[in-house]
Scaffold this motif. Structure first.
Motif, short mmCIF file in Angstrom:
data_model
loop_
_atom_site.label_atom_id
_atom_site.label_comp_id
_atom_site.label_asym_id
_atom_site.label_seq_id
_atom_site.Cartn_x
_atom_site.Cartn_y
_atom_site.Cartn_z
N ALA A 1 42.89 18.02 106.09
CA ALA A 1 43.23 17.38 104.97
C ALA A 1 42.08 17.97 104.00
O ALA A 1 41.04 18.66 104.54
CB ALA A 1 42.92 15.89 104.78
N SER A 2 42.10 17.84 102.64
CA SER A 2 40.90 18.32 101.67
C SER A 2 41.09 17.28 100.42
O SER A 2 41.91 16.57 100.18
CB SER A 2 41.16 20.04 101.47
OG SER A 2 42.21 20.07 100.30
N THR A 3 40.01 17.79 99.45
CA THR A 3 39.88 17.04 98.40
C THR A 3 41.33 17.50 97.59
O THR A 3 41.51 16.73 96.39
CB THR A 3 38.53 17.45 97.63
OG1 THR A 3 38.61 18.89 97.64
CG2 THR A 3 37.47 16.75 98.35
N SER A 4 42.13 18.30 97.96
CA SER A 4 43.15 18.76 97.04
C SER A 4 44.50 18.13 97.87
O SER A 4 45.58 18.39 97.29
CB SER A 4 43.27 20.30 97.04
OG SER A 4 42.20 20.43 96.31
N SER A 5 44.37 17.63 99.06
CA SER A 5 45.59 17.21 100.09
C SER A 5 45.04 16.38 100.98
O SER A 5 44.27 16.55 101.55
CB SER A 5 46.02 18.51 100.51
OG SER A 5 47.09 17.86 101.49
N ASP A 6 45.91 15.21 100.95
CA ASP A 6 45.57 13.98 101.58
C ASP A 6 46.13 14.28 103.23
O ASP A 6 45.69 13.61 104.30
CB ASP A 6 46.25 12.83 101.46
CG ASP A 6 45.48 12.05 100.11
OD1 ASP A 6 44.33 12.72 100.06
OD2 ASP A 6 45.71 11.14 99.45
N THR A 7 47.12 15.04 103.38
CA THR A 7 47.81 15.56 104.66
C THR A 7 47.12 16.52 105.09
O THR A 7 46.42 17.78 104.72
CB THR A 7 49.25 15.92 104.32
OG1 THR A 7 49.34 16.94 103.70
CG2 THR A 7 49.98 14.68 103.86
N ALA A 8 47.18 16.73 106.58
CA ALA A 8 46.48 17.84 107.41
C ALA A 8 47.33 18.98 107.41
O ALA A 8 48.04 19.48 108.09
CB ALA A 8 46.29 17.46 109.04
N SER A 9 47.27 19.85 106.27
CA SER A 9 48.22 20.78 105.73
C SER A 9 47.40 22.23 105.27
O SER A 9 47.96 23.13 105.06
CB SER A 9 49.29 20.62 104.72
OG SER A 9 48.78 20.24 103.54
#
Length: 657
Positions: free
Chosen positions: A441-449
């Motif tokens: 996940a990242s500050t741009s995506s809540d999913t582990a993608s």
């Protein structure tokens, strides 16, 4: 031994009650389980006979026979495998090792069909016979024992069973099911053949059934062709025929095997009721020759993190079964992989000790590891293709095989991603390939993608590092004060929340030449992303706050290694960081929770000189209390707990009053 009545182990009695009263929605699984047990018994005989050929006695051809008697309403599944002695019958059929039933009970969902599929996963497949039988008789003799040392085991599936000695000329085991009235469909050759074809076609031993042929009914009046006839019917001929292909599935050409056959074979060897995500079937030739049939499951097993669990691949040598769970054939971080490896080079008497030392085994392990990574890369490639297509609004034409793989890597990673990360520390040779397979996940995506490659493609001009933060939960990572300046400048930060992340990243210093930098370690340095005015303002604040920083260091000397001004904070008054070479506070907490000794180290307290609370510190009569509250709140913000929570509460209450 004389005839005796014994009680079941308490857990077996509990299991039998469950089987007879609940697992009736998919009753045909009992055929799969009993034939599987019979096949295992033959494999065990073949293995023991490597050292003691006399165990074959006068019957070297191993087989499983399925027969039925409509008048007696019995179904018999017999094998000429290793067999059981009287004590083994008591031990194996009256108890379950390692509390298998407790695990089984805890896994039940209430979905009867799914629950029924679980039964073989816990080594309790024999008891599935009670789904259709109100009594089971087992007659057996262990290979090598005299004929008068056979044993008969009988139970009605209630609280006890009877054991008595019998004469049994033939070695092996016969399981005789006395079927209930509602299970008479299994007294039908066509029904049995269809169930065997569905579940057991892959069994490498011949599964034999007696041939039947149609016989016309007899004339009611002999000699009168015009008279009535008694009904005709199927009559057994006394000849036996194989009803399965009787060849190991992995030895057949791939073009002759359907997807359904691959999937059923996987279910049989893994006791998983779901189809696998993907599989690879290959013949490897060269210095080391072997066949591999490897599967990646769709769901993680319940005991994936059990350190005592044996995991690995089924090993065959020249189609002779050698052992289950040959862990030397697959690295620990790929312990979820199921399948079969059949070697042409290993000796038939190979042991677990020899497996650890064999050069051929190392070659097989390396080849199989690369094959699994290739399977994962193929799945990941299709997920990346989907993401790119969605981003630009264009969907390419893809074939059915590509379409079937869409979204599967995301499914795999949700189940096994944390285990895959262990490979960074275990498999130096494949570290770069593994790094490309990781998702976060990242500050741009809540999913582990988000992959490292995705992150690099989005890096700002002048950005020189891949930034990440580790935390116990996604919420804690997203809301960490240490991210504030990164959010302000629009710099993406990877959010790592698996417990293994801290350990694994010790073995990965960079990705494709770009260093990895924890935002919670060392002083923040955004390099070219921080303009000169910001740097100058930070330096001036540090100089102006020198007296205050000295007082804070003194007040917090037992808690903080240092106190300094920072530019990483925007809204928060303070945060905790560790030195570049120090152990993170999260990893220290994890070691402590695991009962292990963590190195004694203190974090650095960084303060925001623009925050009103920090400005209020100077000259406050409550300086020491405010300083300790500032430190404890920074600790709470990153998921930790103050060493003295009661003291923290007292300080806050005193200031509130």
């Amino acid at each position: 031994m004389s005839k005796q009545t014994l009680s079941f182990q308490a857990e077996v009695a509990q299991l039998l009650h469950l089987v007879t009263h609940s697992l009736y929605s998919n009753p045909e699984i009992f055929v799969r389980e009993l034939i599987s047990n019979a096949s295992d018994a033959c494999d065990k005989l073949r293995f023991e006979a490597l050292d003691t050929p006399a165990l074959y006695e006068d019957a070297p051809n191993l087989e499983v026979r399925v027969s039925f008697d409509k008048d007696a309403r019995t179904l018999t599944i017999a094998d000429n495998g290793i067999g059981m002695s009287a004590q083994e019958a008591i031990d194996h059929l009256g108890t379950i090792a390692k509390s298998g039933t407790k695990d089984f009970m805890g896994k039940l969902t209430g979905d009867q069909k799914q629950d029924a599929q679980l039964i073989g996963q816990f080594g309790v497949g024999f008891y599935s016979g009670f789904i259709v039988a109100d009594k089971i008789t087992v007659e057996s003799r262990r290979a090598g024992l005299p004929a008068n040392e056979g044993v008969r085991w009988v139970s009605g599936g209630s609280g006890d069973f009877q054991v008595e000695p019998i004469d049994r000329p033939a070695r092996g085991t016969s399981v005789i099911l006395h079927l209930r009235a509602d299970a008479e469909e299994y007294l039908n050759a066509w029904k049995l053949k269809s169930v065997i074809a569905k579940y057991s076609d892959h069994i490498s031993l011949p599964i034999l059934m007696e041939k039947e042929e149609w016989k016309d009914g007899e004339l009611l009046t002999p000699g009168d062709e015009n008279g009535g006839r008694q009904p005709g019917g199927m009559v057994k001929t006394g000849e036996w025929e194989a009803v399965n292909k009787a060849s190991a599935l992995w030895t057949r050409p791939k073009k002759d095997i359907t997807d359904e056959q691959y999937q059923e074979f996987y279910k049989a060897i893994s006791h998983d009721h779901e189809a696998p995500l993907t599989w690879a079937h290959n013949r490897v030739e060269g210095n080391t020759e072997y066949t591999q049939l490897l599967y990646i499951p769709a769901k993680a097993p319940f005991d994936l993190w059990n350190r005592d669990k044996k995991a690995g691949i089924k090993l065959y040598v020249k189609r002779v079964f050698i052992m289950d769970d040959a862990e030397a054939l697959m690295p620990s971080y790929l312990r979820f992989v199921k399948g079969v490896i059949d070697s042409s080079d290993l000796p038939l008497n190979v042991s677990r000790e020899l497996l650890q030392e064999s050069r051929d085994v190392r070659a097989i392990r390396e080849g199989s590891t690369k094959r699994v990574l290739s399977m994962l890369e193929d799945l990941a490639k299709h997920d990346r293709h989907d993401a790119a297509a969605n981003a630009d609004g264009v969907t390419d034409v893809v074939d059915a095989d590509d379409k079937a793989k869409e979204g599967k890597y995301s499914q795999f990673y949700a189940e096994f991603g944390a285990v895959l990360k262990e490979g960074l520390g275990e498999d130096f040779g494949n570290r770069e390939r593994l790094a490309k397979l990781l998702r976060f996940a990242s500050t741009s995506s809540d999913t582990a993608s988000v992959s490292f490659a995705d992150y690099k493609a989005r890096m700002k001009e002048g950005q020189e590092a891949i930034y990440y933060i580790t935390a116990d939960t996604l919420a804690a990572a997203k809301n960490s004060p240490q991210l504030e300046v990164f959010k302000k400048k629009g710099i993406e930060v990877l959010l790592m929340t698996d417990r293994v992340d801290e350990w694994a990243l010790n073995y990965l210093q960079d990705f494709d030449g770009t260093p990895l930098q924890s935002v919670a370690k060392g002083a923040v340095d955004l390099g070219k992303l921080q303009d000169e005015a910001e740097k100058k303002a930070t330096e001036e604040a540090a100089e102006a706050f020198k007296p205050l920083l000295a007082k804070l260091k003194e007040a917090l000397k037992d808690k903080a290694e240092d106190v300094r001004v920072t530019s990483r904070l925007v809204d928060s008054p303070a945060c905790l960081v560790v030195q570049d070479d120090g152990m993170s506070t999260q990893l220290a907490r994890m070691l402590k929770q695991a009962g292990q000794q963590a190195p004694q180290s203190k974090p650095v307290l960084e303060v925001n000189p623009e925050h009103p609370l920090v400005k209020k510190l100077d000259g406050s009569v409550h300086f020491n209390d405010l300083a300790n509250i500032l430190f404890d709140q920074a600790l709470l913000a990153e998921g930790g707990l103050p060493d003295d929570p009661a003291a923290y509460v007292r300080r806050v209450n005193a200031l509130l009053v």
